[in-house]
Design a protein around this motif. Sequence first.
Motif, mmCIF file in Angstrom:
data_model
loop_
_atom_site.group_PDB
_atom_site.id
_atom_site.type_symbol
_atom_site.label_atom_id
_atom_site.label_comp_id
_atom_site.label_asym_id
_atom_site.label_seq_id
_atom_site.Cartn_x
_atom_site.Cartn_y
_atom_site.Cartn_z
ATOM 1 N N SER A 199 0.814 -1.222 0.000
ATOM 2 C CA SER A 199 0.000 0.000 0.000
ATOM 3 C C SER A 199 0.846 1.271 0.000
ATOM 4 O O SER A 199 0.326 2.373 -0.198
ATOM 5 N N LEU A 200 2.149 1.136 0.211
ATOM 6 C CA LEU A 200 3.015 2.318 0.291
ATOM 7 C C LEU A 200 3.230 2.944 -1.074
ATOM 8 O O LEU A 200 3.280 2.259 -2.093
ATOM 9 N N LYS A 201 3.386 4.249 -1.099
ATOM 10 C CA LYS A 201 3.765 4.965 -2.316
ATOM 11 C C LYS A 201 4.358 6.312 -1.949
ATOM 12 O O LYS A 201 4.163 6.827 -0.838
ATOM 13 N N ASP A 202 5.123 6.865 -2.878
ATOM 14 C CA ASP A 202 5.729 8.197 -2.733
ATOM 15 C C ASP A 202 6.726 8.284 -1.581
ATOM 16 O O ASP A 202 6.970 9.364 -1.048
ATOM 17 N N ILE A 203 7.333 7.138 -1.200
ATOM 18 C CA ILE A 203 8.397 7.166 -0.199
ATOM 19 C C ILE A 203 9.662 7.680 -0.885
ATOM 20 O O ILE A 203 10.110 7.103 -1.880
ATOM 21 N N PRO A 232 8.972 7.255 -6.647
ATOM 22 C CA PRO A 232 9.209 8.482 -7.415
ATOM 23 C C PRO A 232 10.374 8.304 -8.391
ATOM 24 O O PRO A 232 11.421 7.777 -8.031
ATOM 25 N N VAL A 233 10.183 8.742 -9.627
ATOM 26 C CA VAL A 233 11.151 8.471 -10.695
ATOM 27 C C VAL A 233 12.540 8.997 -10.347
ATOM 28 O O VAL A 233 13.541 8.275 -10.444
ATOM 29 N N GLN A 238 16.128 6.900 -9.547
ATOM 30 C CA GLN A 238 17.377 7.124 -10.255
ATOM 31 C C GLN A 238 18.519 7.424 -9.280
ATOM 32 O O GLN A 238 19.637 6.920 -9.440
ATOM 33 N N VAL A 239 18.231 8.216 -8.257
ATOM 34 C CA VAL A 239 19.246 8.544 -7.250
ATOM 35 C C VAL A 239 19.677 7.274 -6.515
ATOM 36 O O VAL A 239 20.869 7.082 -6.239
#
Length: 558
Positions: free
Chosen positions: A237-241, A310-311, A315-316
Amino acid sequence: MKKNKILLGLISALILITNVSCKKAEPLTKAPFTKGVNLTLWFEAWQPSIPNLKLYDKTDFERLKAMGVDVIRVPIHFDMFIGDSKTGQIKPIIFDYLDKACDWAEELGIYLIIDDHSFNSGAYPLSKYVEQHLQKTWPQIAKRYKKRSNFIMYEILNEPQIPQEDWYGIQQRTIDLIRSIDKKHTIVATAADWGSLAALTQMEPYADKNIIYTYHFYEPFLFTHQGASWTDKITASLKDIPFPYNKDRMPVFGKPVKGTGIEAQLKNLYPRSANAKGIKTSLQRAKDYSDKYNVPVWCGEMGVHNLVAPVVDRQVWYKTVADTMYELNIPFCVWGYHGSFGLFKKDSNSRYPNDLEKEVVEGVGFTMPALLEGDAAAAAAFPITIFDDFGGKGVRINSWSCAMDSNCSKDKAEGDFSISMSDQKLYGALSLELDQVDLSGLNTLQDKAYLTMKMKFTQPEQKFQLRFVDNDAGNGIVIPWRYAVDINSSDYELNKWVDIELPLNSFADIGGWSNSLNKWFDSTGTFEWDRVVTLEFAAETGDVPGEYLVDDIKIVLK
């Protein structure tokens, strides 16, 4: 005198050869490669079946070599490819295609790791069954590849999930079994607990001096696996971490996260570990293990699921982890090349090279290929293989209201398999789902393009509609337009494989049917190659009697 000199020369050469052959091989203290990828989904199946063994070919190996890859890991679900359950005999076709992979790797000077990636479906087996599998599987592999070059390596088992006290002995006995057959090739060993780095640091190395020790790295897990459906309900359920941790960007947690241990981790542990310092502290354990025992270590998997991460942060993470591994002299393989952890942009057609995610490719130290432009970019996708023994790259095979065998071996035009269709009812269809097939180049190249295939008809008046279908947004605006041509067996010789070549400009935009809206839309001449999602063999005017077969479906330019 001359004869004596020759004799002395022969004796000296014999002594030299004897000394070289008797000299013990130096212990392996460092892996001979630096960076690579996992070729996922190639030899993977989640039920007993043959996957798309033509998913990758020599071209992919050549492309990866040009990008700087010097090692490829091939995950293989050997447990799904058993031909004889009593003996554990692997189906010959699996080895046939694995042979090709070994050929390409050796020719290009790329290390190839044969990874037994079994036990991915259902409950993980008990220790005794794991050992039984390994004792049946590895003799087959070792006997087949023992004469291959040192570019070929053996990884005993991916992410073992049995107690470490059981696994250590099982792995030792498997090493001994391999060495009874093949004393030459490097073996890759790991620890229990899903091949974790923590477990590896607690495992004493084996006496065999030709072993690389591997672990997998997905830390911080709550970042790399946020939104992943196969994890626990809360992580899924996690997102945008964000990565690195940024207090101002952390999402507000509601159900089901609030009040759980995972929320506590995100508030307390995550701020300390989700940064470059935390990554180095964790990976330093692998370096320390290598230095302590003077053995090589290798990170066999590392990556971030791209569904909701987050894209920019993704990448980082890749650059941070790769830079740290380079600093610590730890080789690694990205999981994977294509797919949701891959090197291609999310929601793209995964077209090489234009869909590669430049920031990730360069972040992990690979060379980004030059992008193609104009007609060159459009033409680069062709020829497109839709079916040739297996579905082409990014092609899934489905059917409805008919009997379909996509691995038909009893009758084929060439190779190993064809597609057999029979008992096809009205509106039933063979559907080739073009998930990652980019046909946008046909916007400018349609007049030069042909759909070619081989077919075998068995009865007269076997009629169906062959059509490309656009995606259906279900809103009455983005319509699933059909671009179609009719096929009738009466135009071809029966009971014989025939070549069919259809110019794409002979197809017609005939309108579209929306299943979601249960509505027909008349043609407006706006069929779009950019939106094609399927190629269908559909019984549009009535049942199709008997059986027909199709093989070697391609789109080519002429």
